[in-house]
Write an enzyme that holds these catalytic residues in place. Structure first.
Site, PDB file in Angstrom:
ATOM      1  N   HIS A  37     101.624  16.313  70.127  1.00 34.89           N
ATOM      2  CA  HIS A  37     100.199  16.364  70.473  1.00 34.89           C
ATOM      3  C   HIS A  37      99.359  16.590  69.218  1.00 34.89           C
ATOM      4  O   HIS A  37      98.353  15.925  68.991  1.00 34.89           O
ATOM      5  CB  HIS A  37      99.924  17.494  71.473  1.00 34.89           C
ATOM      6  N   LYS A 105     106.111  21.460  83.295  1.00 33.65           N
ATOM      7  CA  LYS A 105     106.479  22.571  84.171  1.00 33.65           C
ATOM      8  C   LYS A 105     105.649  23.795  83.850  1.00 33.65           C
ATOM      9  O   LYS A 105     105.162  23.955  82.731  1.00 33.65           O
ATOM     10  CB  LYS A 105     107.972  22.870  84.094  1.00 33.65           C
TER      11      LYS A 105
END
Ligand code: SF4
Lengths: 190, 288
Positions: A37, A105
């Protein structure tokens, strides 16, 4: 309800998903952890081209386990990593690349939730620790990027999935957040 | 075959076993949780975990793509003639298992992010405990990053006894369990100094799930805590339900009058462990 989704998914389709829906996805997704990212955004801000195009691809918070042999790559483990690490970069990524949904998650923070609502996007929770089942859902590896620079788990993998799931919509485009709901209840009960 | 290459083989087999085959006690606990799980999503997740464990075992695939930080808990008999050579064998077993299974390269320089595989300064993690006797027992645990980030070191107000300790542990677990891939195993280390409390919590995770502490008061605390954790509603995968933890294991040490450190270590449902024993002759065998 249970949905079997063939990618690419249209924004109208994703906006209709509701928290609690169970989803199985087929098609191309891009894996990226926190390091990827940061690298994506650093390049984008400098106006440099990326070696791949994240536009419109679902982002999977995942560091796969893979084996390379004569026939190319085989994914031997595929499952979600903790999404909270991606919170600082996610709103900008969503806006730049029109990401239809995220898979991860543990849920994400409020700034991500607001960005998802703004984009009509969603967050899907995969079952942590089901790497073997995940590996069986991989139909092929379309590409792997930055492998030399950051190593196998942090590299960006573009994978072709077949009926990957069960995933649960836990943050929907209307802003419902199952993780936050469960966390509030647990805090009250503890 | 030299002793050390025999150990490298035996430890390598244990690493593979732990990586692809969920221990029988963990699988049993998951099945039991499934029979009493009231949440439909919870049951779907437990079924997925069990199906994943079956596929992993049958196809020799890692249970989880995060094959973890390799951790060895060594209970070393002080009179074993082999102590000098064991550490090198554990490192070599980790290196060769990483290539052979393969394991995900998970040892990264903390400042430069350079990934060196699974062997680097301080990794594999090796915990030594010297005990009487001539045998050495080595327990391998694969410690995933998600559950490791849920570790807590709590300083509880001294004098509140078991109730105050339970309250603090429960509040911590309520906050972090959703991110540790529940249903989790909770290791609690009470007392000692702060570092000891955490070591005790980690060692508690090596105990078989169906075994309680020998001290009845500690065993009672384990039962009460398990019931309380499973009343939090976090559930399998953290998406609601009853099965938040499979077991709570507590170890303890005496404490300073003014200080009550409590370490809390969580292990994810992928509670991957396997053990090897090296006897006085140097022969290595798997411990079942
Ligand atoms: S915490 Fe979850 S993702 Fe990490 S090793 Fe455990 S099961 Fe796998």
């Amino acid at each position: 309800m249970t949905r079997h989704v063939l990618l690419p998914a249209s924004p109208a389709e994703v906006s209709a998903w509701r928290a609690g829906d169970v989803v199985f996805v087929s098609g191309a997704v891009l894996t990226a952890r926190d390091l990827a990212h940061r690298r994506i955004l650093a390049a984008a801000r400098r106006g440099e081209p990326l070696p791949f195009d994240p536009t419109g691809l679902p982002i999977f918070h995942c560091g796969p386990l893979a084996r390379r042999d004569a026939g190319g790559w085989t994914i031997t483990g595929l499952g979600p990593t903790t999404s909270a690490r991606m919170d600082p970069s996610t709103p900008e990524i969503l806006a730049r690349y029109r990401t239809p949904f995220l898979i991860g998650k543990g849920g994400m923070g409020d700034s991500t939730r607001r960005a998802l609502v703004e984009q009509g996007a969603a967050y899907l929770a995969a079952v942590g620790g089901t790497g073997a089942l995940g590996a069986r859902a991989v139909r092929g590896v379309r590409g792997v990027y930055w492998l030399e620079e950051v190593g196998m788990p942090d590299a960006v993998w573009i994978l072709d999935l077949c009926e990957y799931g069960p995933l649960v919509v836990t943050i929907d485009a209307a802003g419902h957040d199952l993780h936050a709901e469960i966390a509030r209840r647990a805090a009250r009960l503890s | 075959m030299s002793k050390s290459s025999e150990w490298i083989d035996a430890v390598g087999r244990a690493i593979r076993e732990a990586t692809v085959a969920l221990p029988a006690d963990v699988e049993r606990a998951l099945r039991e949780a499934l029979t009493s799980e009231p949440s439909e999503l919870g049951r779907l997740h437990l079924e997925t975990l069990l199906e994943n464990a079956r596929v992993a075992r049958e196809e020799g695939l890692p249970i989880c793509q995060d094959t973890g930080t390799p951790v060895f808990f060594v209970r070393a008999g002080a009179e074993s003639p082999w102590l000098a050579d064991i550490e090198a064998a554990l490192v070599e077993a980790t290196r060769s298992a990483t290539a052979a299974i393969p394991l995900r390269p998970s040892a990264i320089h903390p400042l430069t992010d350079r990934n060196v595989g699974n062997v680097g300064r301080g990794v594999p993690v090796i915990d030594w405990e010297i005990v009487p006797g001539r045998e050495v027992e080595i327990t391998y645990v694969a410690k995933g990053g998600g559950s490791e980030n849920a570790t807590g070191l709590l300083f509880v107000q001294p004098g509140g006894g078991a109730a105050e300790i339970a309250r603090a542990v429960l509040a911590h677990v309520a906050r972090v369990a959703p991110r540790a891939c529940p249903p989790i195993v909770v290791g609690v280390g009470i007392g000692g100094t702060a570092d000891r409390a955490l070591v005790l919590a980690k060692r508690a995770l090596t105990r078989r799930l169906d075994i309680h502490h020998a001290d009845p008061a500690i065993a009672a605390l384990e039962r009460d805590l398990l019931e309380a954790v499973n009343g939090l509603g976090i559930g399998p995968a953290g998406l609601g339900g009853a099965a938040t933890a499979l077991a709570v294991h507590v170890e303890f040490a005496f404490r300073h009058p003014a200080s009550l450190p409590v370490g809390v270590a969580l292990q994810c449902w992928a509670d991957r462990r396997a053990a090897v024993r090296i006897d006085a002759s140097g022969a290595a065998e798997a411990v079942l």
